[in-house]
Design a protein around this motif. Sequence first.
Motif, PDB file in Angstrom:
ATOM      1  N   THR A  75      32.236  17.925 -15.973  1.00  0.00           N
ATOM      2  CA  THR A  75      32.845  18.946 -16.456  1.00  0.00           C
ATOM      3  C   THR A  75      34.341  19.155 -15.742  1.00  0.00           C
ATOM      4  OG1 THR A  75      32.950  21.462 -16.951  1.00  0.00           O
ATOM      5  CG2 THR A  75      32.189  20.619 -14.775  1.00  0.00           C
ATOM      6  N   PHE A  76      35.216  19.557 -16.291  1.00  0.00           N
ATOM      7  CA  PHE A  76      36.804  19.560 -15.980  1.00  0.00           C
ATOM      8  C   PHE A  76      36.935  21.066 -15.710  1.00  0.00           C
ATOM      9  CE2 PHE A  76      36.370  15.644 -18.142  1.00  0.00           C
ATOM     10  CZ  PHE A  76      37.008  14.866 -17.164  1.00  0.00           C
ATOM     11  N   LYS A  77      35.989  22.095 -14.993  1.00  0.00           N
ATOM     12  CA  LYS A  77      36.303  23.123 -14.909  1.00  0.00           C
ATOM     13  C   LYS A  77      37.130  23.293 -13.593  1.00  0.00           C
ATOM     14  CE  LYS A  77      33.678  27.493 -15.676  1.00  0.00           C
ATOM     15  NZ  LYS A  77      32.357  28.128 -16.119  1.00  0.00           N
ATOM     16  N   TYR A  78      38.039  24.205 -13.383  1.00  0.00           N
ATOM     17  CA  TYR A  78      38.648  24.598 -12.076  1.00  0.00           C
ATOM     18  C   TYR A  78      39.452  23.228 -12.056  1.00  0.00           C
ATOM     19  CZ  TYR A  78      35.115  27.858 -11.322  1.00  0.00           C
ATOM     20  OH  TYR A  78      34.321  28.789 -11.448  1.00  0.00           O
ATOM     21  N   ALA A  79      40.237  22.557 -12.974  1.00  0.00           N
ATOM     22  CA  ALA A  79      41.311  21.751 -13.293  1.00  0.00           C
ATOM     23  C   ALA A  79      41.006  20.336 -12.414  1.00  0.00           C
ATOM     24  CB  ALA A  79      42.667  22.338 -12.733  1.00  0.00           C
ATOM     25  N   GLY A 107       7.507  37.296  -4.695  1.00  0.00           N
ATOM     26  CA  GLY A 107       8.062  38.479  -4.065  1.00  0.00           C
ATOM     27  C   GLY A 107       6.987  39.030  -3.040  1.00  0.00           C
ATOM     28  N   ASN A 108       5.710  38.668  -3.389  1.00  0.00           N
ATOM     29  CA  ASN A 108       4.574  39.379  -2.577  1.00  0.00           C
ATOM     30  C   ASN A 108       3.494  38.285  -2.144  1.00  0.00           C
ATOM     31  OD1 ASN A 108       3.174  38.488  -4.781  1.00  0.00           O
ATOM     32  ND2 ASN A 108       2.688  40.550  -5.699  1.00  0.00           N
ATOM     33  N   GLY A 109       3.906  36.991  -2.309  1.00  0.00           N
ATOM     34  CA  GLY A 109       3.324  36.004  -1.761  1.00  0.00           C
ATOM     35  C   GLY A 109       2.088  35.478  -2.633  1.00  0.00           C
ATOM     36  N   GLU A 110       1.584  36.072  -3.636  1.00  0.00           N
ATOM     37  CA  GLU A 110       0.697  36.027  -4.590  1.00  0.00           C
ATOM     38  C   GLU A 110       1.164  35.375  -6.297  1.00  0.00           C
ATOM     39  OE1 GLU A 110      -1.990  39.144  -5.126  1.00  0.00           O
ATOM     40  OE2 GLU A 110      -2.371  39.329  -3.117  1.00  0.00           O
ATOM     41  N   ASP A 111       2.354  36.005  -6.367  1.00  0.00           N
ATOM     42  CA  ASP A 111       2.885  35.732  -7.818  1.00  0.00           C
ATOM     43  C   ASP A 111       3.918  34.528  -7.621  1.00  0.00           C
ATOM     44  OD1 ASP A 111       1.255  37.372  -8.960  1.00  0.00           O
ATOM     45  OD2 ASP A 111       2.672  39.033  -8.857  1.00  0.00           O
ATOM     46  N   ARG A 112       4.270  33.983  -8.927  1.00  0.00           N
ATOM     47  CA  ARG A 112       5.225  32.893  -8.644  1.00  0.00           C
ATOM     48  C   ARG A 112       6.214  33.040  -9.893  1.00  0.00           C
ATOM     49  NH1 ARG A 112       4.909  26.807  -7.525  1.00  0.00           N
ATOM     50  NH2 ARG A 112       3.278  27.614  -6.037  1.00  0.00           N
ATOM     51  N   TYR A 113       7.501  33.218  -9.942  1.00  0.00           N
ATOM     52  CA  TYR A 113       8.491  33.378 -10.561  1.00  0.00           C
ATOM     53  C   TYR A 113       9.423  32.313 -10.682  1.00  0.00           C
ATOM     54  CZ  TYR A 113       6.452  37.921 -10.639  1.00  0.00           C
ATOM     55  OH  TYR A 113       5.524  39.108 -10.533  1.00  0.00           O
ATOM     56  N   THR A 114      10.309  32.111 -11.692  1.00  0.00           N
ATOM     57  CA  THR A 114      11.275  31.103 -11.968  1.00  0.00           C
ATOM     58  C   THR A 114      12.558  31.681 -11.835  1.00  0.00           C
ATOM     59  OG1 THR A 114       9.561  29.397 -12.924  1.00  0.00           O
ATOM     60  CG2 THR A 114      11.917  29.029 -12.960  1.00  0.00           C
ATOM     61  N   GLY A 115      13.447  31.466 -11.134  1.00  0.00           N
ATOM     62  CA  GLY A 115      14.949  31.878 -11.162  1.00  0.00           C
ATOM     63  C   GLY A 115      15.826  30.526 -11.616  1.00  0.00           C
ATOM     64  N   GLU A 116      17.130  30.956 -12.089  1.00  0.00           N
ATOM     65  CA  GLU A 116      17.999  29.912 -12.352  1.00  0.00           C
ATOM     66  C   GLU A 116      19.320  30.037 -11.602  1.00  0.00           C
ATOM     67  OE1 GLU A 116      18.789  30.272 -16.535  1.00  0.00           O
ATOM     68  OE2 GLU A 116      16.878  29.866 -17.208  1.00  0.00           O
ATOM     69  N   MET A 117      19.954  28.678 -11.437  1.00  0.00           N
ATOM     70  CA  MET A 117      21.054  28.765 -10.781  1.00  0.00           C
ATOM     71  C   MET A 117      22.040  27.812 -11.211  1.00  0.00           C
ATOM     72  SD  MET A 117      21.809  28.008  -6.376  1.00  0.00           S
ATOM     73  CE  MET A 117      20.391  27.183  -6.543  1.00  0.00           C
ATOM     74  N   GLU A 118      23.239  27.927 -11.385  1.00  0.00           N
ATOM     75  CA  GLU A 118      24.172  27.564 -11.897  1.00  0.00           C
ATOM     76  C   GLU A 118      25.301  27.152 -11.128  1.00  0.00           C
ATOM     77  OE1 GLU A 118      26.811  27.137 -16.181  1.00  0.00           O
ATOM     78  OE2 GLU A 118      25.170  28.838 -15.832  1.00  0.00           O
ATOM     79  N   MET A 119      25.754  25.726 -10.904  1.00  0.00           N
ATOM     80  CA  MET A 119      26.931  25.225  -9.856  1.00  0.00           C
ATOM     81  C   MET A 119      27.945  24.417 -10.719  1.00  0.00           C
ATOM     82  SD  MET A 119      24.413  24.623  -6.598  1.00  0.00           S
ATOM     83  CE  MET A 119      25.867  24.466  -5.507  1.00  0.00           C
ATOM     84  N   VAL A 120      29.166  24.604 -10.078  1.00  0.00           N
ATOM     85  CA  VAL A 120      29.970  23.300 -10.418  1.00  0.00           C
ATOM     86  C   VAL A 120      30.318  22.795  -8.981  1.00  0.00           C
ATOM     87  CG1 VAL A 120      32.176  23.116 -11.315  1.00  0.00           C
ATOM     88  CG2 VAL A 120      30.933  24.360 -12.606  1.00  0.00           C
ATOM     89  N   GLY A 121      30.145  21.609  -8.719  1.00  0.00           N
ATOM     90  CA  GLY A 121      30.257  20.955  -7.716  1.00  0.00           C
ATOM     91  C   GLY A 121      29.438  21.738  -6.595  1.00  0.00           C
ATOM     92  N   LYS A 122      30.022  22.326  -5.566  1.00  0.00           N
ATOM     93  CA  LYS A 122      29.033  23.059  -4.330  1.00  0.00           C
ATOM     94  C   LYS A 122      29.403  24.615  -4.617  1.00  0.00           C
ATOM     95  CE  LYS A 122      28.892  19.108  -1.094  1.00  0.00           C
ATOM     96  NZ  LYS A 122      28.919  18.839   0.135  1.00  0.00           N
ATOM     97  N   ARG A 123      30.283  24.788  -5.763  1.00  0.00           N
ATOM     98  CA  ARG A 123      30.396  26.315  -5.941  1.00  0.00           C
ATOM     99  C   ARG A 123      29.464  26.990  -6.807  1.00  0.00           C
ATOM    100  NH1 ARG A 123      36.098  27.586  -8.288  1.00  0.00           N
ATOM    101  NH2 ARG A 123      36.710  26.824  -6.094  1.00  0.00           N
ATOM    102  N   VAL A 124      28.647  28.043  -6.339  1.00  0.00           N
ATOM    103  CA  VAL A 124      27.656  28.814  -7.208  1.00  0.00           C
ATOM    104  C   VAL A 124      28.428  29.509  -8.319  1.00  0.00           C
ATOM    105  CG1 VAL A 124      25.897  30.285  -7.066  1.00  0.00           C
ATOM    106  CG2 VAL A 124      26.076  28.598  -5.275  1.00  0.00           C
ATOM    107  N   LEU A 125      28.049  29.491  -9.594  1.00  0.00           N
ATOM    108  CA  LEU A 125      28.530  30.195 -10.462  1.00  0.00           C
ATOM    109  C   LEU A 125      27.749  31.540 -10.839  1.00  0.00           C
ATOM    110  CD1 LEU A 125      29.572  27.465 -13.400  1.00  0.00           C
ATOM    111  CD2 LEU A 125      30.964  28.695 -11.571  1.00  0.00           C
TER     112      LEU A 125
END
Length: 100
Positions: free
Chosen positions: A55-59, A73-91
């Motif tokens: 990508t060419f974000k941030y010039a 959250g409680n040691g029994e259940d499993r949930y899936t989260g998402e993370m988006e990054m450009v380089g090492k910067r978390v969006l």
Amino acid sequence: MTLGELTLFLLIGFAGFQFWRIRSISEAAFEHARLYCDTHHLQLLTLARRSTRLTFKYAKPDWHSRFEFEFSGNGEDRYTGEMEMVGKRVLRTQLPPYRV
């Protein structure tokens, strides 16, 4: 050394550099997910990169990566989260509703 050999060496070097760059982005994503889970009193289970593209974000050209991480959250259940990054910067970091 011919021009073709020099070009080949430069391409191999550039590919190696990009491999290490993507690895360092993955390590930064793991560290961010770990700190995020520690801050919110969650247990980090796994982290996986879903996609990576240029990508060419941030010039400047850099890698735009999407990660999925599983947490509990409680040691029994499993949930899936998402993370988006450009380089090492978390969006963004997005989690579904979870049980505490």
